[in-house]
Write a protein that holds these residues in place. Structure first.
Motif, PDB file in Angstrom:
ATOM      1  N   UNK A  16       0.830  -1.207   0.000  1.00 21.12           N
ATOM      2  CA  UNK A  16       0.000   0.000   0.000  1.00 21.12           C
ATOM      3  C   UNK A  16       0.864   1.255   0.000  1.00 21.12           C
ATOM      4  N   UNK A  17       1.868   1.276   0.893  1.00 18.74           N
ATOM      5  CA  UNK A  17       2.732   2.454   1.006  1.00 18.74           C
ATOM      6  C   UNK A  17       3.461   2.733  -0.302  1.00 18.74           C
ATOM      7  N   UNK A  18       3.970   1.691  -0.935  1.00 16.65           N
ATOM      8  CA  UNK A  18       4.695   1.874  -2.198  1.00 16.65           C
ATOM      9  C   UNK A  18       3.777   2.451  -3.273  1.00 16.65           C
ATOM     10  N   UNK A  19       2.571   1.908  -3.367  1.00 18.62           N
ATOM     11  CA  UNK A  19       1.630   2.389  -4.374  1.00 18.62           C
ATOM     12  C   UNK A  19       1.222   3.836  -4.154  1.00 18.62           C
ATOM     13  N   UNK A  20       0.969   4.192  -2.904  1.00 15.43           N
ATOM     14  CA  UNK A  20       0.573   5.575  -2.603  1.00 15.43           C
ATOM     15  C   UNK A  20       1.724   6.544  -2.831  1.00 15.43           C
ATOM     16  N   UNK A  21       2.933   6.119  -2.498  1.00 14.81           N
ATOM     17  CA  UNK A  21       4.096   6.975  -2.726  1.00 14.81           C
ATOM     18  C   UNK A  21       4.325   7.202  -4.218  1.00 14.81           C
ATOM     19  N   UNK A  22       4.066   6.173  -5.024  1.00 14.07           N
ATOM     20  CA  UNK A  22       4.214   6.308  -6.474  1.00 14.07           C
ATOM     21  C   UNK A  22       3.222   7.317  -7.038  1.00 14.07           C
ATOM     22  N   UNK A  23       2.136   7.551  -6.326  1.00 10.47           N
ATOM     23  CA  UNK A  23       1.143   8.539  -6.735  1.00 10.47           C
ATOM     24  C   UNK A  23       1.438   9.918  -6.149  1.00 10.47           C
ATOM     25  N   UNK A  24       2.593  10.037  -5.487  1.00 12.54           N
ATOM     26  CA  UNK A  24       3.032  11.339  -5.005  1.00 12.54           C
ATOM     27  C   UNK A  24       2.690  11.659  -3.565  1.00 12.54           C
ATOM     28  N   UNK A  25       2.154  10.679  -2.829  1.00 12.05           N
ATOM     29  CA  UNK A  25       1.780  10.921  -1.448  1.00 12.05           C
ATOM     30  C   UNK A  25       2.929  10.576  -0.494  1.00 12.05           C
ATOM     31  N   UNK A  26       2.881  11.179   0.689  1.00 13.68           N
ATOM     32  CA  UNK A  26       3.771  10.789   1.772  1.00 13.68           C
ATOM     33  C   UNK A  26       3.011   9.801   2.651  1.00 13.68           C
ATOM     34  N   UNK A  27       3.675   8.746   3.094  1.00 13.45           N
ATOM     35  CA  UNK A  27       2.991   7.712   3.862  1.00 13.45           C
ATOM     36  C   UNK A  27       3.797   7.362   5.101  1.00 13.45           C
ATOM     37  N   UNK A  28       3.122   7.400   6.258  1.00 16.08           N
ATOM     38  CA  UNK A  28       3.728   6.925   7.505  1.00 16.08           C
ATOM     39  C   UNK A  28       2.988   5.670   7.936  1.00 16.08           C
ATOM     40  N   UNK A  29       3.731   4.634   8.303  1.00 17.36           N
ATOM     41  CA  UNK A  29       3.131   3.336   8.613  1.00 17.36           C
ATOM     42  C   UNK A  29       3.364   2.960  10.076  1.00 17.36           C
ATOM     43  N   UNK A  30       2.329   2.409  10.711  1.00 14.37           N
ATOM     44  CA  UNK A  30       2.451   1.838  12.053  1.00 14.37           C
ATOM     45  C   UNK A  30       1.870   0.434  12.021  1.00 14.37           C
ATOM     46  N   UNK A  31       2.424  -0.446  12.848  1.00 16.84           N
ATOM     47  CA  UNK A  31       1.979  -1.838  12.839  1.00 16.84           C
ATOM     48  C   UNK A  31       1.155  -2.245  14.033  1.00 16.84           C
ATOM     49  N   UNK A  32       0.927  -1.324  14.971  1.00 14.95           N
ATOM     50  CA  UNK A  32       0.110  -1.650  16.141  1.00 14.95           C
ATOM     51  C   UNK A  32      -0.682  -0.429  16.578  1.00 14.95           C
ATOM     52  N   UNK A  33      -1.752  -0.696  17.338  1.00 14.50           N
ATOM     53  CA  UNK A  33      -2.665   0.369  17.714  1.00 14.50           C
ATOM     54  C   UNK A  33      -2.088   1.409  18.646  1.00 14.50           C
TER      55      UNK A  33
END
Length: 225
Positions: A16-33
């Motif tokens: 998901x992060x790779x795809x969104x970044x390819x569309x020009x977005x910045x993405x921050x990811x977390x793996x837990x609540x």
């Protein structure tokens, strides 16, 4: 856009992060609540994507914390839980959209873009006014008689639909479609529950109800005091 993603599956998160970044977005990811809540309450994002089932605090709990803190950031729930009851639970807590796994990335990207879209043009053109209720679509603010009214995102959208149709009845079916994206009646009291909360906030300190129920038809706001 600056997007926050809560997803505990590393491969899915990376995809998901790779795809969104390819569309020009910045993405921050977390793996837990827990990490997600800490970051979301410390910073602002344009769109939040929450997986429902994650370690620690689940996505629904994260959503509740974000809304309780007064953050109106659009939220897309991304989950394998596909039952109507699960969708309703997420929407009732303030989610703006719901996408079930497995999903096509093109659809996810389109929904994220739609959630991040904001009204264009001058601020004056983005103001709705019906009787003594005024809504600023750019600032996401509502006032009645000059008094600020604090609304949750779903309440704001519900009021917006009524204010775009002054003097006209807006049916329950229309609200389910326009506010919750239901093309059918899920047989819940989701509209009535949110309408009750909205009315309570709008009417506090006023003798006249801002929203009138038309029995058997729906709801309307009259363009006069």
């Amino acid at each position: 856009m600056n997007i926050f993603l809560l997803e505990d599956d590393a491969d899915t998160a990376a995809f998901i992060a790779r795809g969104l970044k390819e569309k020009g977005h910045q993405v921050e990811v977390a793996g837990d609540g827990v990490t997600a809540i800490t970051r979301l309450l410390a910073d602002r994002f344009d769109v939040i994507v929450l997986d429902r089932m994650v370690p620690g605090l689940d996505g629904l709990t994260v959503l509740k914390a974000v809304r309780a803190a007064g953050h109106a950031t659009p939220v897309l729930m991304l989950t394998a839980k596909s039952q109507i009851a699960d969708r309703v639970a997420g929407l009732e807590e303030g989610a703006d959209d719901y996408l079930v796994k497995p999903f096509a990335f093109a659809e996810l990207a389109a929904r994220v873009t739609a959630l991040g879209r904001r009204p264009l043009g001058s601020e004056a053109a983005a103001i709705l006014k019906v009787a003594d209720v005024e809504m600023n679509l750019l600032r996401r603010e509502v006032r009645r008689g000059g008094k600020a009214v604090e609304l949750q995102p779903r309440e704001f959208t519900l009021l917006e639909q009524l204010m775009r149709n002054p003097g006209r009845v807006v049916t329950r079916t229309m609200l389910l479609d326009q506010v919750w994206n239901f093309g059918f009646d899920p047989k819940t009291n989701i509209v009535e529950t949110h309408m009750s909360r909205l009315r309570s906030k709008l009417n506090e300190g006023f003798s006249r109800s801002a929203i009138r129920t038309v029995r058997g038809s729906g709801y309307l706001m009259e363009d006069s005091v």
